[in-house]
Design a protein around this motif. Structure first.
Motif, short mmCIF file in Angstrom:
data_model
loop_
_atom_site.label_atom_id
_atom_site.label_comp_id
_atom_site.label_asym_id
_atom_site.label_seq_id
_atom_site.Cartn_x
_atom_site.Cartn_y
_atom_site.Cartn_z
N GLY A 22 0.82 -1.21 0.00
CA GLY A 22 0.00 0.00 0.00
C GLY A 22 0.85 1.25 0.00
N ASP A 23 0.51 2.19 0.88
CA ASP A 23 1.25 3.44 0.97
C ASP A 23 2.40 3.27 1.96
OD1 ASP A 23 -0.51 4.72 -0.75
OD2 ASP A 23 -1.83 5.33 0.88
N LEU A 61 8.36 1.84 -9.20
CA LEU A 61 7.63 0.71 -8.65
C LEU A 61 7.10 -0.14 -9.80
CD1 LEU A 61 5.69 2.64 -5.88
CD2 LEU A 61 7.62 1.10 -5.56
N ASP A 65 5.60 -4.97 -7.29
CA ASP A 65 5.73 -4.31 -6.00
C ASP A 65 4.38 -4.24 -5.31
OD1 ASP A 65 8.48 -3.46 -5.55
OD2 ASP A 65 8.24 -2.35 -7.40
N ARG A 66 4.36 -4.63 -4.06
CA ARG A 66 3.12 -4.54 -3.32
C ARG A 66 2.90 -3.13 -2.79
NH1 ARG A 66 1.66 -10.05 -2.07
NH2 ARG A 66 2.99 -11.26 -3.43
N GLY A 68 2.28 0.48 -3.36
CA GLY A 68 1.73 1.21 -4.48
C GLY A 68 2.18 2.65 -4.55
N HIS A 69 2.59 3.19 -3.42
CA HIS A 69 2.96 4.60 -3.38
C HIS A 69 3.96 4.82 -2.27
CE1 HIS A 69 2.27 8.92 -2.18
NE2 HIS A 69 2.59 9.03 -3.45
#
Ligand SMILES: [Zn+2]
Length: 97
Positions: A22-23, A61, A65-66, A68-69
């Motif tokens: 995620g982030d 990314l 890649d898990r 995302g940001h």
């Protein structure tokens, strides 16, 4: 200084190691907020003390890649210092208690 990763999600790799998803933000162990000032608990961020913060502005990314940001504020705060005399675009040091 040993910054690690905090992220909004997680997954487990083939060895069962918890990994961020995620982030992603940078986090300094012992702090209750990210380097950019987001409170961990309020934002629902999990911390990954075993995952060193190794992101760079130049990272791209990929689809595997898990994460995302990657937080650009954390990237900027922990950007490796340039040698003295080089043009510095960022002078703020990471916040300390
Ligand atoms: Zn951040």
């Amino acid at each position: 200084m040993g910054a690690a990763v905090a992220a909004s999600g997680q997954w487990h790799d083939d060895d069962g190691v918890r990994m961020p998803a995620g982030d992603a933000h940078a986090w300094l162990p012992g702090h209750n907020q990210t380097v950019c000032g987001v409170p961990l608990s309020r934002a629902g961020l999990r911390v990954f003390p075993h995952v060193p913060w190794e992101y760079r502005d130049t990272d791209v990314l990929g689809p595997n890649d898990r994460v995302g940001h990657v937080c650009e504020h954390c990237l900027a705060a922990l950007r490796p210092r340039r040698r003295r005399g080089e043009k510095a675009g960022w002078t703020r040091t990471s916040p300390r208690p």
